[in-house]
Design an enzyme around this catalytic site. Structure first.
Site, PDB file in Angstrom:
ATOM      1  N   CYS A  70       6.300   9.310  25.590  1.00 12.72           N
ATOM      2  CA  CYS A  70       6.175  10.493  24.752  1.00 12.72           C
ATOM      3  C   CYS A  70       7.497  11.252  24.739  1.00 12.72           C
ATOM      4  O   CYS A  70       8.210  11.299  25.741  1.00 12.72           O
ATOM      5  CB  CYS A  70       5.036  11.392  25.226  1.00 12.72           C
ATOM      6  SG  CYS A  70       5.393  12.353  26.695  1.00 12.72           S
ATOM      7  N   GLU A  71       7.789  11.830  23.587  1.00 11.60           N
ATOM      8  CA  GLU A  71       9.060  12.540  23.481  1.00 11.60           C
ATOM      9  C   GLU A  71       9.011  13.904  24.169  1.00 11.60           C
ATOM     10  O   GLU A  71      10.034  14.521  24.382  1.00 11.60           O
ATOM     11  CB  GLU A  71       9.465  12.695  22.014  1.00 11.60           C
ATOM     12  CG  GLU A  71       8.594  13.630  21.197  1.00 11.60           C
ATOM     13  CD  GLU A  71       9.054  13.679  19.742  1.00 11.60           C
ATOM     14  OE1 GLU A  71       9.734  12.747  19.305  1.00 11.60           O
ATOM     15  OE2 GLU A  71       8.711  14.670  19.068  1.00 11.60           O
ATOM     16  N   HIS A  72       7.818  14.361  24.520  1.00 11.68           N
ATOM     17  CA  HIS A  72       7.730  15.681  25.144  1.00 11.68           C
ATOM     18  C   HIS A  72       8.040  15.640  26.632  1.00 11.68           C
ATOM     19  O   HIS A  72       8.586  16.596  27.176  1.00 11.68           O
ATOM     20  CB  HIS A  72       6.329  16.269  24.930  1.00 11.68           C
ATOM     21  CG  HIS A  72       5.942  16.337  23.498  1.00 11.68           C
ATOM     22  ND1 HIS A  72       4.821  15.724  22.977  1.00 11.68           N
ATOM     23  CD2 HIS A  72       6.573  16.924  22.446  1.00 11.68           C
ATOM     24  CE1 HIS A  72       4.764  15.947  21.674  1.00 11.68           C
ATOM     25  NE2 HIS A  72       5.801  16.671  21.333  1.00 11.68           N
ATOM     26  N   HIS A  73       7.630  14.562  27.304  1.00 10.05           N
ATOM     27  CA  HIS A  73       7.825  14.479  28.752  1.00 10.05           C
ATOM     28  C   HIS A  73       8.582  13.221  29.162  1.00 10.05           C
ATOM     29  O   HIS A  73       8.851  13.022  30.339  1.00 10.05           O
ATOM     30  CB  HIS A  73       6.478  14.486  29.475  1.00 10.05           C
ATOM     31  CG  HIS A  73       5.603  15.645  29.107  1.00 10.05           C
ATOM     32  ND1 HIS A  73       4.711  15.612  28.058  1.00 10.05           N
ATOM     33  CD2 HIS A  73       5.503  16.888  29.648  1.00 10.05           C
ATOM     34  CE1 HIS A  73       4.088  16.777  27.961  1.00 10.05           C
ATOM     35  NE2 HIS A  73       4.556  17.574  28.908  1.00 10.05           N
ATOM     36  N   GLN A 122       2.199   9.963  19.265  1.00 11.31           N
ATOM     37  CA  GLN A 122       1.270   8.926  18.813  1.00 11.31           C
ATOM     38  C   GLN A 122       1.090   8.913  17.292  1.00 11.31           C
ATOM     39  O   GLN A 122       1.064   7.867  16.661  1.00 11.31           O
ATOM     40  CB  GLN A 122      -0.082   9.119  19.520  1.00 11.31           C
ATOM     41  CG  GLN A 122      -1.084   8.029  19.173  1.00 11.31           C
ATOM     42  CD  GLN A 122      -2.354   8.126  19.992  1.00 11.31           C
ATOM     43  OE1 GLN A 122      -2.325   8.601  21.132  1.00 11.31           O
ATOM     44  NE2 GLN A 122      -3.457   7.703  19.437  1.00 11.31           N
ATOM     45  N   HIS A 127      -2.322   8.794  27.643  1.00  5.39           N
ATOM     46  CA  HIS A 127      -1.054   9.492  27.845  1.00  5.39           C
ATOM     47  C   HIS A 127      -0.943   9.930  29.299  1.00  5.39           C
ATOM     48  O   HIS A 127      -1.732  10.759  29.755  1.00  5.39           O
ATOM     49  CB  HIS A 127      -0.981  10.720  26.937  1.00  5.39           C
ATOM     50  CG  HIS A 127      -0.904  10.377  25.479  1.00  5.39           C
ATOM     51  ND1 HIS A 127       0.224  10.576  24.726  1.00  5.39           N
ATOM     52  CD2 HIS A 127      -1.817   9.819  24.647  1.00  5.39           C
ATOM     53  CE1 HIS A 127       0.007  10.174  23.482  1.00  5.39           C
ATOM     54  NE2 HIS A 127      -1.231   9.708  23.410  1.00  5.39           N
ATOM     55  N   CYS A 179       1.240  11.781  30.598  1.00  5.78           N
ATOM     56  CA  CYS A 179       1.602  13.195  30.736  1.00  5.78           C
ATOM     57  C   CYS A 179       0.355  14.074  30.724  1.00  5.78           C
ATOM     58  O   CYS A 179       0.352  15.176  31.267  1.00  5.78           O
ATOM     59  CB  CYS A 179       2.585  13.625  29.657  1.00  5.78           C
ATOM     60  SG  CYS A 179       1.965  13.496  27.980  1.00  5.78           S
TER      61      CYS A 179
HETATM   62 ZN   LIG Z   1       3.889  14.050  26.876  1.00  5.10          ZN
END
Ligand SMILES: [Zn+2]
Length: 216
Positions: A108-111, A149, A177, A179
């Site tokens: 994921c690009e967030h974490h 996603q 996920h 995260c």
């Molecule tokens: Zn994430």
């Protein structure tokens, strides 16, 4: 520095007159390549409370750098190369082509945490078909980038529409996920489903229902 290799090196940078935007400062001893990034992994190890000099971690920065290169190896790949078609035998194909439950692994690009699951990809050919294995390779190109996603599904669907000129296309993704499961709200075992529908898969209820039934 070459004349006094054993002396400490100091540099002053005046950021008020720094003309290089957000460019990194790369010191002469860092080089470009993977060596520079390994320094950042050492920093990360320190940040999480580790001792980077511990024996077991000696090779870790190099391994992490190499692994991330592979996990993100999709950026320099072009879906057009993979979706080169063979038109032989495609004239008579007017039925939906569906490949179910193709596994994928991404981050994921967030974490930058892993998320992984399966994708079901379907399309209605318009005189152009590709080998079925190409669909999983297409998915892999986009999975080997930092992702969300929803975008993963959209990118696969758009590539099939653009490069195959398909009459319609659908991508259903179900993923876990890490995260979400291993930190934060800690929703263990939860799955997230998304779908991206294009062309007749979006506009024709019969086509959409047929695909979504098959994708279950
Ligand atoms: Zn994430």
């Amino acid at each position: 520095m070459e004349r006094f290799p054993d002396k400490p090196f100091y540099a002053l940078i005046d950021k008020r007159s720094w003309a290089h935007g957000d460019a990194w400062v790369v010191w002469p001893w860092e080089g470009n390549g993977s060596k520079g990034i390994e320094d950042h992994i050492v920093r990360l190890l320190q940040y999480v409370g580790e001792n980077p000099d511990r024996g077991g971690l000696a090779e870790t920065p190099a391994r992490v750098a190499k692994a991330w290169k592979e996990w993100c190896s999709g950026y320099d790949k072009d879906p057009a190369d993979i979706l080169k078609t063979f038109e032989d035998g495609a004239e008579g194909v007017d039925e939906m082509v569906v490949v179910k439950n193709i596994p994928f692994y991404t981050h994921c690009e967030h974490h930058m945490a892993p998320f992984f699951g399966t994708a079901t990809i379907g399309y209605l050919p318009n005189k152009k078909i590709v080998g079925l294995s190409k669909l999983s390779r297409l998915l892999d190109i986009y999975a080997k980038r930092l992702q969300v996603q929803e975008r993963l599904g959209c990118q696969v669907a758009d590539a099939i529409m653009d490069h195959l000129g398909a009459l319609g296309c659908g991508v259903v993704i179900t993923a876990r996920h890490l995260c979400m499961e291993s930190r934060g709200i800690c929703k263990q075992g939860s799955e997230t489903s998304t779908s991206a529908l294009r062309g007749l898969f979006k506009d024709d209820p019969a086509v959409r229902n047929e695909f979504l039934q098959l994708a279950r």
